[in-house]
Design an enzyme around this catalytic site. Sequence first.
Site, PDB file in Angstrom:
ATOM      1  N   LYS A  22       0.909  -1.292  -0.012  1.00 11.62           N
ATOM      2  CA  LYS A  22      -0.027   0.088   0.033  1.00 11.62           C
ATOM      3  C   LYS A  22       0.949   1.167   0.113  1.00 11.62           C
ATOM      4  O   LYS A  22       0.472   2.218  -0.869  1.00 11.62           O
ATOM      5  CB  LYS A  22      -0.953  -0.068   1.361  1.00 11.62           C
ATOM      6  CG  LYS A  22      -1.392   1.355   1.473  1.00 11.62           C
ATOM      7  CD  LYS A  22      -2.395   1.334   2.806  1.00 11.62           C
ATOM      8  CE  LYS A  22      -1.450   1.767   4.140  1.00 11.62           C
ATOM      9  NZ  LYS A  22      -1.430   3.339   4.278  1.00 11.62           N
ATOM     10  N   ASN A  23       1.860   1.165   0.807  1.00  9.92           N
ATOM     11  CA  ASN A  23       2.719   2.552   1.010  1.00  9.92           C
ATOM     12  C   ASN A  23       3.472   2.818   0.103  1.00  9.92           C
ATOM     13  O   ASN A  23       4.062   3.889  -0.419  1.00  9.92           O
ATOM     14  CB  ASN A  23       3.540   2.358   2.523  1.00  9.92           C
ATOM     15  CG  ASN A  23       2.553   2.561   3.575  1.00  9.92           C
ATOM     16  OD1 ASN A  23       1.427   2.916   3.463  1.00  9.92           O
ATOM     17  ND2 ASN A  23       3.322   2.328   4.628  1.00  9.92           N
ATOM     18  N   ARG A  94      -3.803  10.563   4.320  1.00 14.06           N
ATOM     19  CA  ARG A  94      -2.668  11.560   4.649  1.00 14.06           C
ATOM     20  C   ARG A  94      -1.689  11.431   3.408  1.00 14.06           C
ATOM     21  O   ARG A  94      -0.950  12.235   3.009  1.00 14.06           O
ATOM     22  CB  ARG A  94      -2.188  11.340   6.010  1.00 14.06           C
ATOM     23  CG  ARG A  94      -1.114  12.132   6.005  1.00 14.06           C
ATOM     24  CD  ARG A  94      -0.152  11.919   7.426  1.00 14.06           C
ATOM     25  NE  ARG A  94       1.145  12.160   7.320  1.00 14.06           N
ATOM     26  CZ  ARG A  94       1.695  13.401   7.780  1.00 14.06           C
ATOM     27  NH1 ARG A  94       0.855  14.312   8.196  1.00 14.06           N
ATOM     28  NH2 ARG A  94       2.657  13.789   7.575  1.00 14.06           N
ATOM     29  N   ASP A 118      -3.350  12.670  13.149  1.00 12.83           N
ATOM     30  CA  ASP A 118      -4.164  11.393  12.967  1.00 12.83           C
ATOM     31  C   ASP A 118      -4.032  10.527  14.041  1.00 12.83           C
ATOM     32  O   ASP A 118      -3.449  11.088  15.007  1.00 12.83           O
ATOM     33  CB  ASP A 118      -3.973  10.659  11.675  1.00 12.83           C
ATOM     34  CG  ASP A 118      -2.638  10.104  11.637  1.00 12.83           C
ATOM     35  OD1 ASP A 118      -1.885  10.035  12.693  1.00 12.83           O
ATOM     36  OD2 ASP A 118      -2.013   9.826  10.410  1.00 12.83           O
ATOM     37  N   ASP A 308       5.246  -0.056  11.827  1.00 20.57           N
ATOM     38  CA  ASP A 308       3.830  -0.681  11.573  1.00 20.57           C
ATOM     39  C   ASP A 308       3.501  -1.872  11.838  1.00 20.57           C
ATOM     40  O   ASP A 308       2.719  -2.535  11.690  1.00 20.57           O
ATOM     41  CB  ASP A 308       3.890  -0.447  10.212  1.00 20.57           C
ATOM     42  CG  ASP A 308       3.709   1.171   9.478  1.00 20.57           C
ATOM     43  OD1 ASP A 308       3.149   1.985  10.476  1.00 20.57           O
ATOM     44  OD2 ASP A 308       3.491   1.254   8.279  1.00 20.57           O
TER      45      ASP A 308
HETATM   46  C1  UD1 Z   1       5.318   6.549   6.451  1.00 22.26           C
HETATM   47  C2  UD1 Z   1       4.140   5.350   6.154  1.00 22.26           C
HETATM   48  C3  UD1 Z   1       3.820   4.673   7.464  1.00 22.26           C
HETATM   49  C4  UD1 Z   1       5.093   4.508   8.586  1.00 22.26           C
HETATM   50  C5  UD1 Z   1       6.040   5.482   8.303  1.00 22.26           C
HETATM   51  C6  UD1 Z   1       7.402   5.063   9.074  1.00 22.26           C
HETATM   52  C7  UD1 Z   1       2.818   5.930   4.265  1.00 22.26           C
HETATM   53  C8  UD1 Z   1       1.444   6.382   3.656  1.00 22.26           C
HETATM   54  N1  UD1 Z   1       2.888   5.721   5.555  1.00 22.26           N
HETATM   55  O1  UD1 Z   1       4.500   7.427   6.897  1.00 22.26           O
HETATM   56  O2  UD1 Z   1       2.792   3.751   7.472  1.00 22.26           O
HETATM   57  O3  UD1 Z   1       4.816   4.012   9.749  1.00 22.26           O
HETATM   58  O4  UD1 Z   1       6.355   6.042   7.031  1.00 22.26           O
HETATM   59  O5  UD1 Z   1       8.031   3.962   8.460  1.00 22.26           O
HETATM   60  O6  UD1 Z   1       3.964   5.674   3.700  1.00 22.26           O
HETATM   61  N2  UD1 Z   1       7.976  14.220  10.783  1.00 22.26           N
HETATM   62  C9  UD1 Z   1       8.058  15.422  11.093  1.00 22.26           C
HETATM   63  N3  UD1 Z   1       8.180  16.277  10.044  1.00 22.26           N
HETATM   64  C10 UD1 Z   1       8.136  15.764   8.735  1.00 22.26           C
HETATM   65  C11 UD1 Z   1       7.955  14.815   8.302  1.00 22.26           C
HETATM   66  C12 UD1 Z   1       7.921  13.734   9.498  1.00 22.26           C
HETATM   67  O7  UD1 Z   1       8.104  15.677  12.213  1.00 22.26           O
HETATM   68  O8  UD1 Z   1       8.401  16.875   8.054  1.00 22.26           O
HETATM   69  C13 UD1 Z   1       7.808  13.128  11.800  1.00 22.26           C
HETATM   70  C14 UD1 Z   1       6.401  12.367  11.976  1.00 22.26           C
HETATM   71  O9  UD1 Z   1       5.652  13.286  12.608  1.00 22.26           O
HETATM   72  C15 UD1 Z   1       6.649  11.205  12.634  1.00 22.26           C
HETATM   73  C16 UD1 Z   1       8.331  10.736  11.949  1.00 22.26           C
HETATM   74  O10 UD1 Z   1       8.677  11.878  11.514  1.00 22.26           O
HETATM   75  O11 UD1 Z   1       6.732  10.988  13.975  1.00 22.26           O
HETATM   76  C17 UD1 Z   1       7.976   9.624  10.839  1.00 22.26           C
HETATM   77  O12 UD1 Z   1       7.423  10.296   9.889  1.00 22.26           O
HETATM   78  P1  UD1 Z   1       7.587   9.625   8.236  1.00 22.26           P
HETATM   79  O13 UD1 Z   1       8.884   8.901   8.194  1.00 22.26           O
HETATM   80  O14 UD1 Z   1       7.626  10.881   7.558  1.00 22.26           O
HETATM   81  O15 UD1 Z   1       6.546   8.825   8.112  1.00 22.26           O
HETATM   82  P2  UD1 Z   1       5.206   8.929   7.026  1.00 22.26           P
HETATM   83  O16 UD1 Z   1       5.618   9.164   5.683  1.00 22.26           O
HETATM   84  O17 UD1 Z   1       4.169   9.946   7.474  1.00 22.26           O
END
Ligand code: UD1
Length: 425
Positions: A22-23, A94, A118, A308
């Site tokens: 999915k991701n 998201r 979320d 996850d």
């Molecule tokens: C993606 C996955 C999710 C998985 C995660 C980590 C998708 C749709 N989702 O989420 O299932 O759990 O990777 O493997 O692919 N953060 C910031 N600022 C930013 C970006 C991120 O503070 O600009 C923080 C987030 O709040 C979080 C952490 O960094 O606490 C990790 O986020 P990130 O790796 O970006 O995860 P997602 O891409 O949201």
Amino acid sequence: MDVFRIQGGARLVGEVHVTGAKNSSLKLMAVALLAPGKTIIHAVPNILDVTIMAELLRRLGCSVSYDADTETVEIEVPETIEHRADYDLVRRMRASIAVLGPLVARTGAADVALPGGDAIGSRGLDMHTAGLERMGATVANEHGYLVVHAPDGGLVGTHVYLDFPSVGATETLLMAAVTANGVTVIDNAAREPEIVDICSMLLDMGAQIDGVGTSLLTVTGVSSLQAVEHTTVADRIVAGTWAVAAAITGGDITVHNANSEHLSIALEKLVTSGAEVETISDGFRIQMNKRPTAIDVVTLPYPGFPTDLQPQFIALNSIAEGSAMVTENLFEARFRFVQELSRLGAEVRTDGHHALIRGRSQLSGAPVEATDIRAGAGLVLAGLVAEGETTVHAVEHIDRGYVAFEKQLSALGANIVRKSSPTLS
Ligand code: UD1
């Protein structure tokens, strides 16, 4: 809204085939925006999020069709696309933020609704926007929208250092950089297999990226990209969920279309817990012939233990022999589901980033509510071993990450049915 009704106690035995991730699929659909013409993506799971992403791409001017039988999506991208991603779609998913990079790259501008927080945490976008600003873009927060403009001549390559290897920020910057002017270096980039998958599609499209699979991505901008045909990488989180399903029920499951290298730490943990894992040509077989031993887990960006899979491992620990500490380093609110797990009798205490689980010999069935995709999977797994009936509410969360989860579980011997939730009138 549907519920799952589970009678615990069955040992799961049999074979499963894992879908594409999915991701990855959702992001690959956004990557398609970078090239006019017809993109074909295979192994795209039949889940609601794919429907939402398809609708988003249509609003941007694309024609999108999805064939659920072949799990193939076809995206026809016009020469000129729109640049606005509306709140009504972004708030439902998201991952819509994945269009940010391609929109700025293709049109020089993007208006993308802020997704907000979320159920698993606040999930900021600061690294996405700081990176785009380093590349010369202006970014404003106007009326709930992220409004981004590239400079007149287009984005400019630069050195971007991420504070944290964010999956989403790495993807946004990668997609923005492939057609930028000059060289962009993304330092401390995320290295998840889904990022490698995106890179491999971009390379086929004509992008120049060095360091794929490492934390240093060097992207040399090219003037244009070509639409291609691509197959999505297998979903390692779904594969890992099946592995825990075997371990928690004392079962024997052969998982096809899975890359065990993408799950090294998780499978190693299950072996430490007492499971036998055998790699086969297209996946792995996992058997558990004893009560699992409790295992400590620390979530980290890839190749660390995946966040996850954290709820599924808490579920496993809840019926294991001994006590374990699970540390969550990515999403602060992910332990919310522990309250639901406690309704089944699990003994879990949380303190900040840590959860201490004392294994019980038996859980007892109860009504619980899925709060997000993976929490939902964890609750179903716990329900499979709880004595009596467990009713999992809000299974629409689970449906977003697992195709026909209850049917696949039934085929392995689980006693689980989907029912419409009674509504109050
Ligand atoms: C993606 C996955 C999710 C998985 C995660 C980590 C998708 C749709 N989702 O989420 O299932 O759990 O990777 O493997 O692919 N953060 C910031 N600022 C930013 C970006 C991120 O503070 O600009 C923080 C987030 O709040 C979080 C952490 O960094 O606490 C990790 O986020 P990130 O790796 O970006 O995860 P997602 O891409 O949201």
